[in-house]
Design an enzyme around this catalytic site. Structure first.
Site, PDB file in Angstrom:
ATOM      1  N   MET A 133      58.428  38.528  43.535  1.00 50.65           N
ATOM      2  CA  MET A 133      59.393  37.997  42.473  1.00 50.65           C
ATOM      3  C   MET A 133      60.382  37.669  43.282  1.00 50.65           C
ATOM      4  O   MET A 133      61.320  37.262  42.460  1.00 50.65           O
ATOM      5  CB  MET A 133      58.429  38.478  41.648  1.00 50.65           C
ATOM      6  CG  MET A 133      57.375  37.841  41.235  1.00 50.65           C
ATOM      7  SD  MET A 133      56.531  37.580  39.820  1.00 50.65           S
ATOM      8  CE  MET A 133      57.597  36.435  38.766  1.00 50.65           C
ATOM      9  N   GLU A 134      61.095  38.363  43.572  1.00 52.07           N
ATOM     10  CA  GLU A 134      62.625  39.169  43.275  1.00 52.07           C
ATOM     11  C   GLU A 134      63.076  38.938  44.703  1.00 52.07           C
ATOM     12  O   GLU A 134      63.457  37.681  44.806  1.00 52.07           O
ATOM     13  CB  GLU A 134      62.490  40.403  43.303  1.00 52.07           C
ATOM     14  CG  GLU A 134      62.375  40.651  41.770  1.00 52.07           C
ATOM     15  CD  GLU A 134      63.147  42.707  41.719  1.00 52.07           C
ATOM     16  OE1 GLU A 134      63.719  42.782  41.229  1.00 52.07           O
ATOM     17  OE2 GLU A 134      61.675  43.185  41.292  1.00 52.07           O
ATOM     18  N   MET A 135      63.345  39.216  45.937  1.00 55.43           N
ATOM     19  CA  MET A 135      64.095  39.220  46.911  1.00 55.43           C
ATOM     20  C   MET A 135      63.557  38.444  48.160  1.00 55.43           C
ATOM     21  O   MET A 135      63.658  38.640  49.344  1.00 55.43           O
ATOM     22  CB  MET A 135      65.071  40.267  47.412  1.00 55.43           C
ATOM     23  CG  MET A 135      66.415  40.154  46.202  1.00 55.43           C
ATOM     24  SD  MET A 135      67.305  41.732  46.332  1.00 55.43           S
ATOM     25  CE  MET A 135      68.496  40.437  47.956  1.00 55.43           C
TER      26      MET A 135
END
Length: 330
Positions: A133-135
């Site tokens: 979900m982040e990078m």
């Protein structure tokens, strides 16, 4: 260990203020952090070259899938090394589950992330890179992108011998250990300048270590016990309980350090409280009626003046860390 300790000045008498032992609370003494106490990997302080490499990586959007985010996106120095949002946004536009915590004085920490899932700063540095979900990267993708850049090929070869995902974490962590705040008005007050803090902040310090019960969790030189508590923010997030099924950890999150806390709003693991005044009100009410709340959280019955003084003291923990942005290699 630093010899500096908290001293309350009252009627020109100086009395040391120590934090007592309580269930789930580490012993500690409020004070100024000592850089000599930082434990470096292999007991070796990083070179300036390693720190610069880590800082460059920290700001490089190559480390995100869509080339649209860097570590500094969610941990912006100008926003108290947070992002000013209740919950962060990932490289693909996903709303993240928790608030982006600040990075001040993590050099002294022993556990990382709101739920403590990382045991080292190196592990913490790599986590967001490979989060779905982040990078949204993979270790292989990170290494491939960096190998395409001469600057990174040269620097990693000179510092570590090779580009590897593990060494990316080492470099970023080396930089993050330099994000140190240790000269706030509070620290100057401890050093003997009784005019460094306002009268309101001095009164707030008394509330902080006394009636406000803040040092039950926010103790030590960086105002955190590095432990986990359910403080009554009920948003169905199990927190530490997902990693440790002890009943006390259901809905429990890491105690954040308070240095430069006025800069990193909004607050709590879910960003649900927008101001320090709201935070103080939350604790003053004692989270009555919420399940699984730590026994440390009780109604405080603070006066309007005491609440204002408490906020003034937290504001006196401000010592911004100014970061000069590096040149990102092409």
């Amino acid at each position: 260990m630093s010899a500096l300790k908290v001293f309350l000045i009252a009627a020109l008498c100086i009395t040391s203020v120590k934090v007592g032992a309580n269930a789930g609370v580490n012993l500690g003494v409020l004070g100024t952090p000592d850089k000599d106490d930082i434990e470096y990997p292999d007991d070796e302080e990083p070179s300036d070259r390693e720190i610069l490499l880590g800082k460059t990586l920290f700001y490089d959007t190559r480390l995100s899938r869509h080339h649209n985010q860097s570590c500094a996106t969610c941990h912006n120095p100008e926003l108290g090394f947070s992002d000013g949002l209740a919950k962060g946004i990932g490289s693909g536009g996903d709303i993240l589950g928790r608030n982006a915590p600040h990075l001040y004085n993590l050099a002294w920490s022993v556990t990382f992330f709101w739920d403590g899932r990382a045991a080292s700063l190196e592990e913490q540095a790599l986590g967001p890179l490979v989060s779905d979900m982040e990078m949204q990267m993979t270790p292989k993708d990170v290494v491939k992108r960096l190998k395409d850049v001469k600057f990174y090929r040269d620097e990693f070869a000179q510092i570590y011998g090779e580009i590897s995902f593990e060494n990316v974490g080492r470099a970023i962590a080396a930089f993050e250990r330099t994000i140190i705040s240790d000269n706030s008005p509070f620290d100057q007050y401890l050093a003997g300048n009784k005019f460094a803090m306002s009268p309101s902040a001095i009164r707030g310090l008394s509330v902080f270590v006394g009636k406000g019960r803040c040092t039950k969790c926010h103790d030590g030189e960086n105002f955190t016990d590095d432990s986990f508590h359910n403080i009554g923010i009920d948003n169905k997030d199990n927190g530490r309980f997902e990693l440790d099924k002890s009943a006390q950890f259901k809905g429990a999150f890491k105690t954040p350090g308070l240095r430069n806390i006025i800069m990193s709003a909004p607050y709590m693991h879910d960003g649900s409280l927008g101001t320090l005044e709201e935070v103080v009100e939350h604790y003053d009410k004692g989270a009555v009626g919420t399940k699984n709340v730590s026994p440390l959280i009780v109604p405080l019955n603070l006066s309007t003046q005491e609440k204002a003084d408490l906020v003034a003291f937290m504001a006196a923990l401000t010592d911004p860390v100014v970061i000069q942005r590096p040149i990102i290699p092409q």
